[in-house]
Design a protein around this motif. Sequence first.
Motif, PDB file in Angstrom:
ATOM      1  N   PRO A  55      53.169  28.413  -4.254  1.00 16.11           N
ATOM      2  CA  PRO A  55      52.163  27.576  -3.579  1.00 16.11           C
ATOM      3  C   PRO A  55      52.709  26.974  -2.301  1.00 16.11           C
ATOM      4  O   PRO A  55      53.864  26.525  -2.255  1.00 16.11           O
ATOM      5  CB  PRO A  55      51.835  26.509  -4.625  1.00 16.11           C
ATOM      6  N   SER A  56      51.883  26.952  -1.259  1.00  9.89           N
ATOM      7  CA  SER A  56      52.336  26.533   0.068  1.00  9.89           C
ATOM      8  C   SER A  56      51.288  25.660   0.750  1.00  9.89           C
ATOM      9  O   SER A  56      50.091  25.956   0.701  1.00  9.89           O
ATOM     10  CB  SER A  56      52.609  27.773   0.929  1.00  9.89           C
ATOM     11  N   ARG A  57      51.754  24.598   1.397  1.00  7.71           N
ATOM     12  CA  ARG A  57      50.854  23.747   2.184  1.00  7.71           C
ATOM     13  C   ARG A  57      50.471  24.424   3.494  1.00  7.71           C
ATOM     14  O   ARG A  57      49.369  24.226   4.008  1.00  7.71           O
ATOM     15  CB  ARG A  57      51.513  22.387   2.455  1.00  7.71           C
ATOM     16  N   ILE A  58      51.385  25.208   4.055  1.00  2.31           N
ATOM     17  CA  ILE A  58      51.077  25.916   5.298  1.00  2.31           C
ATOM     18  C   ILE A  58      49.936  26.918   5.058  1.00  2.31           C
ATOM     19  O   ILE A  58      49.054  27.088   5.898  1.00  2.31           O
ATOM     20  CB  ILE A  58      52.322  26.620   5.855  1.00  2.31           C
ATOM     21  N   SER A  59      49.966  27.570   3.890  1.00  2.00           N
ATOM     22  CA  SER A  59      48.896  28.511   3.566  1.00  2.00           C
ATOM     23  C   SER A  59      47.551  27.801   3.468  1.00  2.00           C
ATOM     24  O   SER A  59      46.509  28.349   3.846  1.00  2.00           O
ATOM     25  CB  SER A  59      49.203  29.227   2.241  1.00  2.00           C
ATOM     26  N   TRP A  60      47.563  26.567   2.950  1.00  2.00           N
ATOM     27  CA  TRP A  60      46.318  25.791   2.897  1.00  2.00           C
ATOM     28  C   TRP A  60      45.810  25.493   4.305  1.00  2.00           C
ATOM     29  O   TRP A  60      44.613  25.611   4.584  1.00  2.00           O
ATOM     30  CB  TRP A  60      46.540  24.489   2.128  1.00  2.00           C
ATOM     31  N   LEU A  61      46.706  25.119   5.181  1.00  2.00           N
ATOM     32  CA  LEU A  61      46.324  24.864   6.575  1.00  2.00           C
ATOM     33  C   LEU A  61      45.705  26.115   7.186  1.00  2.00           C
ATOM     34  O   LEU A  61      44.703  26.042   7.906  1.00  2.00           O
ATOM     35  CB  LEU A  61      47.555  24.431   7.371  1.00  2.00           C
ATOM     36  N   LEU A  62      46.296  27.267   6.875  1.00  2.00           N
ATOM     37  CA  LEU A  62      45.770  28.538   7.374  1.00  2.00           C
ATOM     38  C   LEU A  62      44.338  28.753   6.882  1.00  2.00           C
ATOM     39  O   LEU A  62      43.436  29.085   7.659  1.00  2.00           O
ATOM     40  CB  LEU A  62      46.675  29.672   6.890  1.00  2.00           C
ATOM     41  N   LYS A  63      44.114  28.524   5.591  1.00  2.56           N
ATOM     42  CA  LYS A  63      42.796  28.738   4.987  1.00  2.56           C
ATOM     43  C   LYS A  63      41.761  27.743   5.511  1.00  2.56           C
ATOM     44  O   LYS A  63      40.620  28.119   5.819  1.00  2.56           O
ATOM     45  CB  LYS A  63      42.915  28.603   3.467  1.00  2.56           C
ATOM     46  N   GLU A  64      42.145  26.475   5.606  1.00  6.12           N
ATOM     47  CA  GLU A  64      41.193  25.423   5.950  1.00  6.12           C
ATOM     48  C   GLU A  64      40.904  25.336   7.439  1.00  6.12           C
ATOM     49  O   GLU A  64      39.739  25.176   7.844  1.00  6.12           O
ATOM     50  CB  GLU A  64      41.717  24.082   5.457  1.00  6.12           C
ATOM     51  N   LYS A  65      41.929  25.464   8.254  1.00  2.06           N
ATOM     52  CA  LYS A  65      41.777  25.170   9.683  1.00  2.06           C
ATOM     53  C   LYS A  65      41.809  26.390  10.598  1.00  2.06           C
ATOM     54  O   LYS A  65      41.170  26.398  11.646  1.00  2.06           O
ATOM     55  CB  LYS A  65      42.891  24.204  10.133  1.00  2.06           C
ATOM     56  N   ILE A  66      42.583  27.410  10.229  1.00  3.08           N
ATOM     57  CA  ILE A  66      42.842  28.501  11.167  1.00  3.08           C
ATOM     58  C   ILE A  66      41.924  29.702  10.934  1.00  3.08           C
ATOM     59  O   ILE A  66      41.358  30.264  11.877  1.00  3.08           O
ATOM     60  CB  ILE A  66      44.321  28.923  11.102  1.00  3.08           C
TER      61      ILE A  66
END
Length: 526
Positions: free
Chosen positions: A489-500
């Motif tokens: 699990p990764s927070r960067i991956s969440w940023l990718l999904k939510e914002k990018i």
Amino acid sequence: MTIRSLTPALSVSPQIDPADVVALAASGFRSIVCNRPDGEEAGQPTAAAIAAAAEAHGLRFVHIPVMSGGIDEGDVATMARALADLPAPVLAYCRSGARSEQLAGMASARGADGSVAHYDIIVIGGGSAGIATAASILRRRPGVSIAIVEPCADHYYQPGFTMVGGGIFAAEATRRDEAGLIPAGAEWVRGAAASFDPASDRVTLADGRVLGYRALIVCPGLKLDWDAIPGLAGALGADGVTSNYRYDLAPYTDRLVRRFRGGRALFTQPPMPIKCAGAPQKAMYLSCHRWERAGLLGQAEVQFHTATPSLFGVAAYVPALEAYIARYAVDLQLESRLVSIDGPAKVALFEQRRGDAVRRVEERFDMIHVVPPQVAPEFIASSPLAAPSGFVAVDEATLRHSVYANVFALGDVAATTNAKTAAAARKQAPVVALNALAALDGAPPVAAYDGYGSCPLTVEAGKIVLAEFGYGGKLLPTFPKWMIEGTRPSRISWLLKEKILPPVYWHGMLRGREWLAAPAPIGSGA
């Protein structure tokens, strides 16, 4: 008077009055077409009265009366000639505007002489795969004539539905008007494909229009078969029965999770293939995380019923997912398939395989998130393009049809073994764009697809297990491990999904921009 614009040159409206003509002239209309027979109802203005008003204000007028449900080839040819001859913009009207819209759509596929319209390329489907492929083609060769056949006026960012159900996105953020997404240089043929004649390079639409092509690209998506589970279609949207697989139901998922105060929550997954194999459990993880933060997880009895023999099809990602199954105390039921549902009684029936035995088990629920079985659309499955599975038979690398060298397919409708995700379509689109252009040039395919698909598994709000893999389950990470370790699990991956990813979709993929999706030449080994 409600006027709806179909194209910059043509609009439709319900019945108009002679007094409306002055406003129409003032707003820029130069011609009027009446598609309504005189005398359909009492008090209806005659065509002659509208014609006189039009002439008085310098507008051209043509009367092409058609009966509702009775449009024939002569009507279509007459309308095609009129639209070719009349100065634009044109307003066509009938009682409600529906007949005018249908007739105009049929006429748009004909030349001024009533002949069948021909295009260099016809794209069947105006979803993510179709729009992205057409945009990629036009960026490479702007002069190509392309028709995109799509019946729907709404376009959805389907990867966002999980986030809507999770209370993170508003539903409206996942919907846009189809008209605004058609690439410049492409023609939107608003209609549904009905049958194919690949031997003659022709497509017939549901309304009878016939289109000719030099190359055909098939990407209408798949069919969500809600009726395959008895009781499901009528139960959706009430009694705690929901699904993130529909735009109108994802907000109901959010409401159910927010209002949940304890009880039994069931989540289901049907047999493969389905859109985004991780989406059924994403709904569960996000729900459980919200209950955990609210201090309600201890009052929840959560079950995950999947028809598959394992939690996820690529083993490398299973340990991270199993950790969340344990954290949320989920009762994992493998090889358990939903076979019927009684919404008012709040009972679901499952068929479970346990070794060589098969049993049926009833489960009570307070809420249930259901994912329906998914199949090829009937007009595909019954066509000469279909593989035995019902999906379009193509080579897995070139995405060219196994029999017809000028036919290609991509996205969910292709009979390939990759994950059916938007990320897969993003990688497939430039491959099909290059290979379709090569077909126009009489050359063999030049680009290959490696089966890449991505499934951002939202295991909690703020963390994602970013599954990226290709044919055979081969891991195909986009980013180096120091940035994103896809099996954790990764927070960067969440940023990718939510914002990018949403702006990449709307402003990149659908406009033919191939950020991290450049096609690989055949034989490159990429």
